[in-house]
Design a protein around this motif. Structure first.
Motif, short mmCIF file in Angstrom:
data_model
loop_
_atom_site.label_atom_id
_atom_site.label_comp_id
_atom_site.label_asym_id
_atom_site.label_seq_id
_atom_site.Cartn_x
_atom_site.Cartn_y
_atom_site.Cartn_z
N ASP A 142 0.84 -1.21 0.00
CA ASP A 142 0.00 0.00 0.00
C ASP A 142 0.86 1.25 0.00
O ASP A 142 0.53 2.25 -0.64
CB ASP A 142 -0.92 0.01 1.22
N THR A 143 1.97 1.18 0.75
CA THR A 143 2.88 2.33 0.75
C THR A 143 3.45 2.59 -0.64
O THR A 143 3.47 3.73 -1.12
CB THR A 143 4.02 2.09 1.76
N ASP A 144 3.88 1.48 -1.28
CA ASP A 144 4.39 1.64 -2.65
C ASP A 144 3.30 2.15 -3.59
O ASP A 144 3.54 3.02 -4.44
CB ASP A 144 4.94 0.31 -3.17
N LEU A 145 2.07 1.60 -3.43
CA LEU A 145 0.97 2.03 -4.29
C LEU A 145 0.62 3.49 -4.03
O LEU A 145 0.37 4.26 -4.97
CB LEU A 145 -0.25 1.14 -4.05
N ALA A 146 0.60 3.88 -2.72
CA ALA A 146 0.30 5.28 -2.41
C ALA A 146 1.36 6.21 -2.99
O ALA A 146 1.05 7.30 -3.51
CB ALA A 146 0.18 5.47 -0.90
N ALA A 147 2.62 5.77 -2.89
CA ALA A 147 3.69 6.61 -3.47
C ALA A 147 3.52 6.74 -4.98
O ALA A 147 3.67 7.83 -5.54
CB ALA A 147 5.05 6.00 -3.13
N ALA A 148 3.20 5.59 -5.63
CA ALA A 148 2.99 5.65 -7.08
C ALA A 148 1.79 6.52 -7.42
O ALA A 148 1.81 7.29 -8.38
CB ALA A 148 2.79 4.24 -7.65
N ARG A 149 0.73 6.42 -6.61
CA ARG A 149 -0.45 7.26 -6.87
C ARG A 149 -0.15 8.73 -6.65
O ARG A 149 -0.61 9.59 -7.40
CB ARG A 149 -1.60 6.82 -5.97
N ARG A 150 0.61 9.01 -5.56
CA ARG A 150 0.97 10.41 -5.33
C ARG A 150 1.81 10.95 -6.48
O ARG A 150 1.60 12.08 -6.94
CB ARG A 150 1.73 10.54 -4.01
N THR A 151 2.76 10.13 -6.92
CA THR A 151 3.60 10.58 -8.03
C THR A 151 2.76 10.82 -9.28
O THR A 151 2.88 11.85 -9.95
CB THR A 151 4.67 9.53 -8.32
N GLU A 152 1.84 9.86 -9.58
CA GLU A 152 0.99 10.03 -10.77
C GLU A 152 0.04 11.20 -10.60
O GLU A 152 -0.21 11.96 -11.54
CB GLU A 152 0.21 8.73 -11.00
N GLU A 153 -0.49 11.36 -9.36
CA GLU A 153 -1.43 12.47 -9.13
C GLU A 153 -0.73 13.81 -9.26
O GLU A 153 -1.28 14.76 -9.82
CB GLU A 153 -2.05 12.33 -7.73
#
Length: 855
Positions: A702-713
């Motif tokens: 989830d941390t990796d996914l949140a980081a990827a989502r933050r980066t994409e967002e």
């Protein structure tokens, strides 16, 4: 302008073709002027005091002059101490100052005068006619029709009745010998408040001089209104032709060359000027164009004195001045390039996010399936517990029912037993002995029954322990068999992880080397090369390409390293799970084996005790039989009663035995429930451990996914800010914006290098300060509104010139030196008295000195 619409003005004198004087007058919505020598039409105007008067009767037909010019100075009704006597031509009024009627009476004749001299000016055929007095007439009509940006009453009182005007923030009169410093302070103060100012100077030279003190201020966007010709003196309006244009002084504009395009480091296009371009001022955006040849005509003899600028000026243009424009354009270019980089970054971040999301979903489904299997096992154990509990409850209920039956049978036994006791009295000794022995035999029998029941229970527990041992033995064997393979796989993936990490480090070192080489080449670049004036080093393009390639290699190596690390961590988690099960399974197997040993020992002891109890029971039964035989003869008489009582007692014993069996069955069911509960607890503990491990794993994911989502967002938000809409919803928005941004960068680069001229509307909408003469402002500014009008050398500015800027401003500041008056021009001969010989600044200083500040 939003709420003030000025009358139509000519777009530019240079664009106006020669027209018939009558047609021009009709286009300007003015009345047709009378021919020379005809009588002026009478116009009815309401006097300030009340009834209408004939303005035409007050105007001399010979000169068109206001007869009030010949009056003596009119004193105020109430003399204020320290006030001066108003000058001739200044209307002195009481509290009722006259309003629109007074304005009309003063500026109606002045408008007609401007119309006459403008019509005479345009009688001369000319391909490029002069500006003329149409801006003056438009400003006067705006005042007379109350269409001004600021407070009309304050402006009108200041112009026609300054003595009736109280001090207000909308109007400031500043008297100073050093007006330049005062004006610069006013401009900076207005710019700090985010206001726009219109600065009017009497001459182009004066406007340029005022602007020189502000052009270095990076916070002020200044525009200079340049008039063409700038300083050349022209003939009178009665002259039939203008002086010829000096061909040597007018040069054709240099050809515009396309900028050289190269791919930049971010994948965008950089624009660099080619070498050998002609030098040109960075702030110049207009081109010198030669005036067209004029028809040759016989010049008339000019009157004495200089001609007005309105008769000389042919055109006007806006020129941005100062460093603020260059800095703003360079800042916009940098912003657009950053936006292009964001447009290139978002697709990569979106692809990375999709990959992380897919892996997250896949692993989540695997962990959920494992958790569901363990939950199903727990549910089966729970069902077993529930079934055993229900069986125990049913057995206990049956025992309670049998206890009730037993109590009822015992109550029924009371009467027959009493009769039997009465009849047994005769054989008390024999009966007592027989009964005692019989009870002893029954007690030994009950103990034997109890031991049998306990033996059955122990046997059942022993069988369950054997089954548990077999199950654990099988599972441990499979786990021990899989553990070496899992350990080997974990070690292999760990080695792969190390190799991929080493590859990533090597790729990073190659990237750092390429970046260092590129930075070294950039450091060696000259200033001209950095500013894209000179050609860049030959190896710069190759190093940029190498830097991009190394960057891609480093990204790919880092991605492979992350994948190898994830695989190694997953294999290690599987190995630890197997090792944990092997360790815990051994303890559970030992517990099952210990339970078998304990139950086996208990069964052996029960067998021994059962034999002893059986022998004791047989002996007691023998003794009871002998005693009963001895008492048989004595109890024959009571046999009948005893038999009846015995029937009932048998029922009691049957109920007691059945109750004992029911209680034993309930105990067995409770034992089974406890065992199933223990197994469910063990499985729940394992589920909790596995859930915690899965939660930790999914938390990391989830941390990796949140980081990827933050980066994409962040990338998508940057694209949304740049493009104005979501690129995920509209895939075409990013390419369209890239095309617009590239075109805008090319356009701004042209502005910076002097290869293009910025549009006047764009400049006016951006500028904080517009500086020029009244004639130039009347042609170029048109429908713009300003927060303040600043008039430099206000003593030299007439009413018409002041109103050109005043009707477009919400506040007015006039800065002037004492004893200064407007210049005299030969076209103004015969003008209405008091409006072209003196300035509003001079009249207000004379009629209302309280309004004047010292600068």
């Amino acid at each position: 302008m939003s709420d003030v619409a000025l009358p139509d003005q000519e777009t530019s004198p240079a664009e106006t073709a020669p027209q018939d004087p009558g047609a021009e007058a009709e286009a300007d919505q003015t009345t047709e002027l009378p021919a020379p020598g005809t009588e002026t039409p009478t116009e009815t105007v309401a006097e300030p005091g009340g009834g209408p008067s004939e303005v035409g009767a007050e105007v001399e037909s010979a000169g068109g002059l206001d007869p009030r010019a010949g009056f003596e100075t009119v004193p105020l009704e109430e003399v204020v101490e320290g006030s001066a006597t108003p000058a001739l031509g200044t209307e002195v009024v009481a509290e009722g100052w006259g309003g629109l009627e007074l304005v009309e009476s003063v500026y109606g004749p002045l408008t007609e005068f401007y119309e006459r001299i403008d019509a005479r000016l345009r009688e001369v055929p000319d391909d490029v006619p002069p500006v003329g007095w149409r801006p003056h007439m438009a400003a006067l009509r705006a005042l007379r029709e109350e269409r001004v940006a600021g407070d009309w009453e304050v402006l009108s009182r200041f112009l026609v009745a300054p003595g009736a005007l109280e001090k207000t923030d909308d109007l400031r009169l500043i008297q100073s010998e050093d007006g330049d410093e005062v004006i610069r302070g006013l401009v900076r103060e207005l710019a700090a408040a985010d206001g726009r100012a219109l600065l009017v100077a009497p001459t182009p030279e004066r406007a340029a001089e005022l602007l020189r003190g502000l052009e270095e201020d990076p916070e002020v966007f200044s525009l200079l209104v340049e008039t063409r010709p700038a300083t050349a003196e022209a003939d009178s309006v009665e002259t039939q032709a203008f002086p010829p244009v000096d061909d040597e002084a007018v040069q054709a504009a240099p050809p515009v060359r396309e900028p050289v395009r190269e791919s930049g480091s971010s994948g965008t296009v950089e624009f660099r000027p080619v070498s050998g371009m002609p030098e040109e001022s960075s702030s110049a955006v207009t081109r010198v164009e030669p005036l067209p040849a004029l028809p040759v005509a016989e010049p008339a003899v000019p009157e004495e004195g200089p001609s007005a600028p309105e008769a000389r000026v042919r055109s006007a243009a806006l020129r941005p001045v100062g460093e603020a424009w260059r800095q703003a354009w360079e800042t916009e270019i940098r912003f657009l390039r950053r936006g292009l980089m964001s447009l290139e970054q978002w697709p990569r971040d979106a692809a990375a996010l999709r990959s992380v999301e897919a892996e997250h979903v896949r692993r989540g489904e695997e962990l959920e399936a494992e958790r569901a299997a363990m939950a199903r096992a727990i549910e089966e154990y729970r069902k077993t517990v529930t079934a055993a509990g229900q069986a125990a409850e049913e057995a206990e209920a049956e025992a309670e029912r049998l206890a009730v039956v037993q109590r009822e049978a015992e109550e029924e036994l009371t009467a027959p037993r009493a009769e039997a006791e009465r009849l047994r009295t005769e054989a008390d000794e024999a009966a007592t002995e027989a009964n005692a022995l019989t009870r002893t035999a029954d007690a030994s029998y009950a103990r034997c029954v109890q031991m049998d029941e306990r033996a059955k229970t122990a046997q059942s527990e022993l069988q369950a322990a054997r089954e548990t041992e077999a199950s654990l033995t099988d599972e441990l064997a499979r786990a021990q068999e899989a553990l070496p393979h899992a350990a080997e796989e974990s070690h292999r993936l760990a080695a792969t992880d190390a190799d991929k990490a080493a590859e990533g480090h090597a790729a990073y070192y190659r990237l750092a080397a390429a970046e260092s080489a590129l930075a070294a080449v950039r450091r060696r670049m000259t200033l001209g090369q950095r500013l894209h004036v000179a050609s860049p080093p030959s190896e710069l393009k190759r190093l940029r390409a190498e830097f991009k390639a190394r960057t891609r290699e480093a990204d790919e190596a880092a991605k492979r390293a992350r994948e190898a690390k994830d695989a190694a961590e997953n294999a290690e988690r599987i190995r630890r799970g197997l090792a944990s099960f092997v360790s815990e399974g051994g303890a559970r197997l030992a517990a099952a084996q210990e339970a078998q040993e304990r139950l086996g020992t208990e069964l052996a002891w029960l067998a021994t005790e059962r034999e002893t109890a059986g022998a004791e029971h047989r002996e007691q039964a023998r003794l009871a039989a002998e005693s009963v035989e001895r008492a048989t003869q004595a109890a024959m008489r009571a046999r009948a009663a005893q038999q009846a009582a015995q029937v009932i007692e048998d029922r009691v014993n049957t109920a007691r035995t059945s109750r004992e069996r029911a209680l034993a069955a309930a105990a067995r069911a409770r034992s089974d429930a406890e065992k199933a509960e223990a197994r469910a607890a063990d499985t729940e503990a394992a589920l909790e451990r596995r859930t915690a491990e899965a939660a930790a794993e999914m938390s990391a994911r989830d941390t990796d996914l949140a980081a990827a989502r933050r980066t994409e967002e962040l990338s998508r938000e940057q694209v949304r800010e740049v493009c104005g809409s979501d690129p995920a919803a509209d895939p075409e928005v990013a390419p369209a914006h890239q095309r617009r941004a590239m075109a805008r960068i090319e356009q701004l680069t042209g502005y910076l290098h002097g290869e293009r001229a910025a549009g006047g509307d764009m400049l006016l909408g951006t500028a904080d300060l517009v500086v020029g003469t009244p004639a130039g402002i009347g042609v170029t500014v048109r429908d713009e509104e300003f927060d303040a009008l600043i008039v430099a050398d206000a003593g030299e500015v007439t009413d018409g010139e002041f109103l050109i800027g005043a009707v477009r401003a919400r506040r007015w500041v006039l800065v002037g030196a004492p004893d200064s008056r407007p210049p005299s021009y030969r076209e103004y001969a015969g003008a209405p008295s008091g409006r072209l010989e003196s300035s509003p600044f001079e009249r207000a200083g004379t009629a209302a000195p309280r309004l004047v500040e010292d600068g």
